[in-house]
Motif scaffolding. Sequence first.
Motif, short mmCIF file in Angstrom:
data_model
loop_
_atom_site.label_atom_id
_atom_site.label_comp_id
_atom_site.label_asym_id
_atom_site.label_seq_id
_atom_site.Cartn_x
_atom_site.Cartn_y
_atom_site.Cartn_z
N SER A 39 82.90 78.02 -80.60
CA SER A 39 81.62 77.35 -80.39
C SER A 39 81.25 77.36 -78.90
N GLY A 40 82.35 77.22 -78.11
CA GLY A 40 82.26 76.93 -76.57
C GLY A 40 81.88 75.52 -76.14
N SER A 41 81.78 74.58 -77.18
CA SER A 41 81.48 73.23 -77.16
C SER A 41 82.83 72.55 -76.77
N VAL A 42 84.05 72.82 -76.91
CA VAL A 42 85.16 71.86 -76.64
C VAL A 42 85.58 72.24 -75.36
N GLN A 43 85.50 71.58 -74.54
CA GLN A 43 85.78 71.63 -72.84
C GLN A 43 87.29 71.19 -72.53
N SER A 44 87.60 70.27 -73.02
CA SER A 44 89.22 69.79 -72.77
C SER A 44 89.50 68.32 -73.74
N THR A 45 90.66 68.20 -73.64
CA THR A 45 91.23 67.19 -74.25
C THR A 45 91.48 65.92 -73.25
N LEU A 46 91.04 64.72 -73.86
CA LEU A 46 91.06 63.55 -72.77
C LEU A 46 92.28 62.79 -73.12
N SER A 47 92.87 62.59 -74.63
CA SER A 47 93.82 61.93 -75.02
C SER A 47 94.28 62.22 -76.34
N GLY A 48 95.51 62.17 -76.76
CA GLY A 48 96.01 62.59 -78.00
C GLY A 48 97.29 62.80 -77.68
N PRO A 49 98.22 62.93 -78.70
CA PRO A 49 99.41 63.43 -78.59
C PRO A 49 99.60 64.95 -78.59
N ASP A 50 100.84 65.45 -78.26
CA ASP A 50 100.98 66.92 -78.15
C ASP A 50 101.17 67.46 -79.41
N ARG A 51 101.40 66.81 -80.49
CA ARG A 51 101.23 67.36 -81.89
C ARG A 51 100.79 66.31 -82.97
N LEU A 52 99.60 66.42 -83.38
CA LEU A 52 98.83 65.48 -84.31
C LEU A 52 99.58 65.60 -85.73
N ALA A 53 99.41 64.28 -86.13
CA ALA A 53 99.70 63.89 -87.62
C ALA A 53 98.77 63.14 -88.10
N LEU A 54 98.77 62.82 -89.65
CA LEU A 54 97.74 62.30 -90.25
C LEU A 54 97.84 60.91 -89.83
N GLY A 55 96.31 60.62 -89.41
CA GLY A 55 95.91 59.04 -88.84
C GLY A 55 95.99 58.98 -87.39
N ASP A 56 96.20 60.26 -86.77
CA ASP A 56 96.26 60.40 -85.08
C ASP A 56 94.71 60.49 -84.79
N THR A 57 94.69 60.07 -83.69
CA THR A 57 93.16 60.04 -83.00
C THR A 57 93.27 60.91 -81.68
N PHE A 58 92.30 61.50 -81.42
CA PHE A 58 92.41 62.44 -79.98
C PHE A 58 91.01 62.38 -79.30
N GLY A 59 90.92 62.18 -78.37
CA GLY A 59 89.64 62.25 -77.36
C GLY A 59 89.48 63.57 -76.87
N VAL A 60 88.18 64.21 -77.09
CA VAL A 60 87.53 65.62 -76.53
C VAL A 60 86.52 65.64 -75.83
N ARG A 61 86.41 66.17 -74.45
CA ARG A 61 85.40 66.29 -73.60
C ARG A 61 84.70 67.59 -74.16
N MET A 62 83.37 67.53 -74.59
CA MET A 62 82.49 68.35 -75.28
C MET A 62 81.26 68.66 -74.58
N LYS A 63 80.42 69.72 -74.76
CA LYS A 63 79.42 70.05 -74.28
C LYS A 63 78.58 70.93 -75.11
N ILE A 64 77.40 70.31 -75.77
CA ILE A 64 76.35 71.11 -76.51
C ILE A 64 75.17 70.63 -75.73
N GLY A 65 74.64 71.59 -74.85
CA GLY A 65 73.61 70.92 -73.95
C GLY A 65 74.13 70.22 -72.77
N LEU A 66 74.16 68.92 -73.36
CA LEU A 66 74.66 68.03 -72.10
C LEU A 66 76.32 67.62 -72.46
N PRO A 67 76.95 67.17 -71.58
CA PRO A 67 78.33 66.88 -71.73
C PRO A 67 78.52 65.42 -72.38
N TYR A 68 79.58 65.34 -73.14
CA TYR A 68 79.71 64.10 -73.89
C TYR A 68 81.09 63.95 -74.27
#
Length: 151
Positions: A39-68
């Motif tokens: 999609s081109g919207s995923v810019q970078s990961t801000l937080s989260g483990p190196d390997r996800l598991a059930l229940g984990d959270t991860f923060g992502v820097r996105m951009k669809i028009g404006l960054p969020y």
Amino acid sequence: MRATIADGKVTASAVVAAPPAEVFALLANPHRHNEFDGSGSVQSTLSGPDRLALGDTFGVRMKIGLPYRITNHVVEFEDDRRIAWCHWARAIWRYELEPVPEGTRVTETFDYGVSRFPKGIEKLKFPIANAKSIRDTLGRLQEIFGAPTGG
């Protein structure tokens, strides 16, 4: 490859020339999601483990028009077979892996029928945009892992 839109889901599949464990390792590392995001919207990961598991959270820097920024929550997880996450709107992005003789069939689904706003998602034509993004993501996975001859 063709994406289908039906019953609140956008789905497409492609075969990559790698075993499921290798593909899953990429999908389960949120710090590498921008490598295969079509999609081109995923810019970078801000937080989260190196390997996800059930229940984990991860923060992502996105951009669809404006960054969020968005926080995702892993809601489905079966090692080397399935991983899915959602954010506050509860639409689910799912990857299912199936071993095939040529490598792995990767099926990506955007499941918006379970979201808080399925009608709004349709009205904003996100399913059509996501169909293209899914095709592009699967194409990127084929670039990363290779596509089987004739596939």
